[in-house]
Motif scaffolding. Structure first.
Motif, PDB file in Angstrom:
ATOM      1  N   GLN A  26       0.842  -1.320   0.058  1.00 24.47           N
ATOM      2  CA  GLN A  26      -0.007  -0.028  -0.031  1.00 24.47           C
ATOM      3  C   GLN A  26       0.766   1.118  -0.089  1.00 24.47           C
ATOM      4  OE1 GLN A  26      -2.833  -0.833   3.344  1.00 24.47           O
ATOM      5  NE2 GLN A  26      -4.167  -1.883   1.989  1.00 24.47           N
ATOM      6  N   GLY A  27       1.943   1.372  -1.010  1.00 25.51           N
ATOM      7  CA  GLY A  27       2.887   2.304  -0.886  1.00 25.51           C
ATOM      8  C   GLY A  27       3.557   2.712   0.103  1.00 25.51           C
ATOM      9  N   ARG A  28       4.020   1.913   1.055  1.00 21.15           N
ATOM     10  CA  ARG A  28       4.861   1.944   2.092  1.00 21.15           C
ATOM     11  C   ARG A  28       5.962   0.619   2.184  1.00 21.15           C
ATOM     12  NH1 ARG A  28       3.689   2.731   8.313  1.00 21.15           N
ATOM     13  NH2 ARG A  28       5.766   3.292   9.020  1.00 21.15           N
ATOM     14  N   ALA A  29       6.735   1.002   2.841  1.00 17.51           N
ATOM     15  CA  ALA A  29       8.170  -0.265   2.641  1.00 17.51           C
ATOM     16  C   ALA A  29       7.812  -0.704   4.223  1.00 17.51           C
ATOM     17  CB  ALA A  29       9.336   0.077   2.393  1.00 17.51           C
ATOM     18  N   TYR A  30       7.817  -1.953   4.497  1.00 18.56           N
ATOM     19  CA  TYR A  30       7.872  -2.781   5.581  1.00 18.56           C
ATOM     20  C   TYR A  30       8.736  -3.593   5.869  1.00 18.56           C
ATOM     21  CZ  TYR A  30       3.267  -0.645   6.343  1.00 18.56           C
ATOM     22  OH  TYR A  30       2.087   0.189   6.362  1.00 18.56           O
ATOM     23  N   PHE A  31       9.541  -3.841   6.991  1.00 23.49           N
ATOM     24  CA  PHE A  31      10.492  -4.918   7.013  1.00 23.49           C
ATOM     25  C   PHE A  31       9.533  -6.308   7.462  1.00 23.49           C
ATOM     26  CE2 PHE A  31      13.598  -1.900   8.718  1.00 23.49           C
ATOM     27  CZ  PHE A  31      14.764  -2.374   8.055  1.00 23.49           C
ATOM     28  N   VAL A  32      10.068  -7.432   6.894  1.00 26.84           N
ATOM     29  CA  VAL A  32       9.267  -8.739   6.932  1.00 26.84           C
ATOM     30  C   VAL A  32       9.823  -9.357   8.169  1.00 26.84           C
ATOM     31  CG1 VAL A  32       9.214 -10.860   5.659  1.00 26.84           C
ATOM     32  CG2 VAL A  32       8.998  -8.739   4.409  1.00 26.84           C
ATOM     33  N   THR A  33       8.634 -10.166   8.719  1.00 26.97           N
ATOM     34  CA  THR A  33       8.902 -11.271   9.763  1.00 26.97           C
ATOM     35  C   THR A  33       8.102 -12.605   9.076  1.00 26.97           C
ATOM     36  OG1 THR A  33       6.906 -10.643  10.946  1.00 26.97           O
ATOM     37  CG2 THR A  33       9.103  -9.592  11.545  1.00 26.97           C
ATOM     38  N   GLY A  34       8.713 -13.539   9.258  1.00 24.91           N
ATOM     39  CA  GLY A  34       8.202 -15.061   8.992  1.00 24.91           C
ATOM     40  C   GLY A  34       9.008 -15.472   8.047  1.00 24.91           C
ATOM     41  N   THR A  35      10.009 -14.643   7.430  1.00 21.83           N
ATOM     42  CA  THR A  35      11.118 -15.252   6.357  1.00 21.83           C
ATOM     43  C   THR A  35      12.140 -14.264   6.440  1.00 21.83           C
ATOM     44  OG1 THR A  35      11.314 -16.350   4.524  1.00 21.83           O
ATOM     45  CG2 THR A  35      10.027 -14.265   4.277  1.00 21.83           C
ATOM     46  N   GLY A  36      13.380 -14.966   6.067  1.00 17.39           N
ATOM     47  CA  GLY A  36      14.430 -13.859   5.793  1.00 17.39           C
ATOM     48  C   GLY A  36      15.033 -13.544   4.482  1.00 17.39           C
ATOM     49  N   ILE A  37      15.650 -12.765   4.772  1.00 21.24           N
ATOM     50  CA  ILE A  37      16.395 -12.322   3.334  1.00 21.24           C
ATOM     51  C   ILE A  37      17.342 -13.551   2.537  1.00 21.24           C
ATOM     52  CG2 ILE A  37      18.498 -11.434   4.127  1.00 21.24           C
ATOM     53  CD1 ILE A  37      17.908  -9.120   2.220  1.00 21.24           C
ATOM     54  N   ASP A  38      17.794 -14.088   3.525  1.00 24.37           N
ATOM     55  CA  ASP A  38      18.636 -15.336   2.891  1.00 24.37           C
ATOM     56  C   ASP A  38      18.071 -16.657   2.691  1.00 24.37           C
ATOM     57  OD1 ASP A  38      21.134 -13.835   2.995  1.00 24.37           O
ATOM     58  OD2 ASP A  38      21.386 -14.083   5.255  1.00 24.37           O
ATOM     59  N   SER A  39      16.625 -16.527   3.090  1.00 18.47           N
ATOM     60  CA  SER A  39      15.895 -17.786   2.616  1.00 18.47           C
ATOM     61  C   SER A  39      15.333 -17.861   1.218  1.00 18.47           C
ATOM     62  CB  SER A  39      14.546 -17.546   3.725  1.00 18.47           C
ATOM     63  OG  SER A  39      14.993 -18.103   4.821  1.00 18.47           O
ATOM     64  N   HIS A  40      15.867 -16.982   0.651  1.00 22.56           N
ATOM     65  CA  HIS A  40      15.373 -16.866  -1.017  1.00 22.56           C
ATOM     66  C   HIS A  40      16.657 -16.674  -1.869  1.00 22.56           C
ATOM     67  CE1 HIS A  40      11.359 -16.601   0.645  1.00 22.56           C
ATOM     68  NE2 HIS A  40      12.016 -16.069   1.602  1.00 22.56           N
ATOM     69  N   GLY A  41      17.709 -17.213  -1.524  1.00 24.07           N
ATOM     70  CA  GLY A  41      19.034 -17.177  -2.494  1.00 24.07           C
ATOM     71  C   GLY A  41      19.904 -16.096  -2.071  1.00 24.07           C
ATOM     72  N   ASP A  42      21.015 -16.049  -2.672  1.00 22.46           N
ATOM     73  CA  ASP A  42      22.070 -14.906  -2.299  1.00 22.46           C
ATOM     74  C   ASP A  42      21.528 -13.485  -2.333  1.00 22.46           C
ATOM     75  OD1 ASP A  42      24.322 -13.436  -2.047  1.00 22.46           O
ATOM     76  OD2 ASP A  42      25.589 -14.579  -3.465  1.00 22.46           O
ATOM     77  N   ALA A  43      21.456 -12.673  -1.333  1.00 25.51           N
ATOM     78  CA  ALA A  43      21.165 -11.392  -1.464  1.00 25.51           C
ATOM     79  C   ALA A  43      21.933 -10.444  -2.250  1.00 25.51           C
ATOM     80  CB  ALA A  43      20.712 -10.950  -0.101  1.00 25.51           C
ATOM     81  N   HIS A  44      23.087 -11.006  -2.177  1.00 28.04           N
ATOM     82  CA  HIS A  44      23.961 -10.124  -3.112  1.00 28.04           C
ATOM     83  C   HIS A  44      24.328 -10.521  -4.520  1.00 28.04           C
ATOM     84  CE1 HIS A  44      24.618  -8.980   1.307  1.00 28.04           C
ATOM     85  NE2 HIS A  44      24.551  -7.657   0.495  1.00 28.04           N
ATOM     86  N   ALA A  45      23.565 -11.400  -4.991  1.00 26.86           N
ATOM     87  CA  ALA A  45      23.753 -11.910  -6.423  1.00 26.86           C
ATOM     88  C   ALA A  45      23.074 -10.794  -7.237  1.00 26.86           C
ATOM     89  CB  ALA A  45      22.953 -13.273  -6.646  1.00 26.86           C
ATOM     90  N   ARG A  46      23.348 -10.821  -8.646  1.00 27.56           N
ATOM     91  CA  ARG A  46      22.938 -10.028  -9.515  1.00 27.56           C
ATOM     92  C   ARG A  46      21.442  -9.631  -9.317  1.00 27.56           C
ATOM     93  NH1 ARG A  46      20.130 -10.228 -13.991  1.00 27.56           N
ATOM     94  NH2 ARG A  46      20.331 -12.512 -13.861  1.00 27.56           N
ATOM     95  N   ASP A  47      20.729 -10.595  -9.084  1.00 27.10           N
ATOM     96  CA  ASP A  47      19.171 -10.653  -9.013  1.00 27.10           C
ATOM     97  C   ASP A  47      18.803 -11.106  -7.535  1.00 27.10           C
ATOM     98  OD1 ASP A  47      19.691 -13.406  -8.937  1.00 27.10           O
ATOM     99  OD2 ASP A  47      18.235 -14.259 -10.040  1.00 27.10           O
ATOM    100  N   GLY A  48      19.571 -10.617  -6.805  1.00 29.27           N
ATOM    101  CA  GLY A  48      19.461 -10.720  -5.409  1.00 29.27           C
ATOM    102  C   GLY A  48      18.657  -9.444  -4.886  1.00 29.27           C
ATOM    103  N   PHE A  49      18.160  -9.764  -3.614  1.00 27.91           N
ATOM    104  CA  PHE A  49      17.271  -8.608  -2.966  1.00 27.91           C
ATOM    105  C   PHE A  49      18.103  -7.193  -2.804  1.00 27.91           C
ATOM    106  CE2 PHE A  49      14.808 -12.264  -1.216  1.00 27.91           C
ATOM    107  CZ  PHE A  49      13.760 -11.834  -2.219  1.00 27.91           C
ATOM    108  N   CYS A  50      19.414  -7.299  -2.396  1.00 33.16           N
ATOM    109  CA  CYS A  50      20.089  -6.023  -2.336  1.00 33.16           C
ATOM    110  C   CYS A  50      20.725  -5.397  -3.797  1.00 33.16           C
ATOM    111  CB  CYS A  50      21.530  -6.621  -1.766  1.00 33.16           C
ATOM    112  SG  CYS A  50      21.250  -6.971  -0.095  1.00 33.16           S
ATOM    113  N   ASN A  51      20.412  -6.171  -4.782  1.00 31.33           N
ATOM    114  CA  ASN A  51      20.577  -5.793  -6.306  1.00 31.33           C
ATOM    115  C   ASN A  51      19.523  -5.372  -7.150  1.00 31.33           C
ATOM    116  OD1 ASN A  51      23.542  -5.152  -5.716  1.00 31.33           O
ATOM    117  ND2 ASN A  51      23.575  -7.574  -5.736  1.00 31.33           N
ATOM    118  N   ALA A  52      18.477  -6.074  -6.743  1.00 36.29           N
ATOM    119  CA  ALA A  52      17.010  -5.888  -7.563  1.00 36.29           C
ATOM    120  C   ALA A  52      15.777  -5.903  -6.673  1.00 36.29           C
ATOM    121  CB  ALA A  52      17.169  -7.090  -8.567  1.00 36.29           C
ATOM    122  N   VAL A  53      14.791  -5.294  -7.203  1.00 35.31           N
ATOM    123  CA  VAL A  53      13.356  -5.476  -6.586  1.00 35.31           C
ATOM    124  C   VAL A  53      12.884  -6.425  -7.487  1.00 35.31           C
ATOM    125  CG1 VAL A  53      11.350  -4.168  -6.065  1.00 35.31           C
ATOM    126  CG2 VAL A  53      13.618  -2.934  -5.930  1.00 35.31           C
TER     127      VAL A  53
END
Length: 86
Positions: A26-53
């Motif tokens: 709804q137009g606002r960013a929220y931190f997530v609980t219930g899963t983590g950034i590293d549970s979905h692949g390498d966050a620093h990969a080219r398509d990872g969460f730190c480099n891509a939405v």
């Protein structure tokens, strides 16, 4: 629902140090609980969460100013069509 998801600090403008999974709801960013950034692949990969939405199918609700997920599945990225080999 289909939500934009990425590193809250690197891509979604949330405060803090380090890298934590966040969604835009709804137009606002929220931190997530219930899963983590590293549970979905390498966050620093080219398509990872730190480099891509990325887009994810998510179920959950905002609780105490965080997005508590009960379901989280990344949508595969669309790949450009390959040219046929001659």
């Amino acid at each position: 629902m289909l939500l934009a998801t990425a590193c809250g600090q690197c891509r979604l403008g949330l405060p803090g140090k380090g890298c934590d999974l966040a969604v835009r709801f709804q137009g606002r960013a929220y931190f997530v609980t219930g899963t983590g950034i590293d549970s979905h692949g390498d966050a620093h990969a080219r398509d990872g969460f730190c480099n891509a939405v990325r887009q994810a199918r998510v179920r959950g609700a905002v609780v105490n100013n965080q997005f508590k997920v009960s379901y989280f599945q990344l949508v595969p990225e669309a790949r450009p069509p390959q040219k046929p080999k001659p």
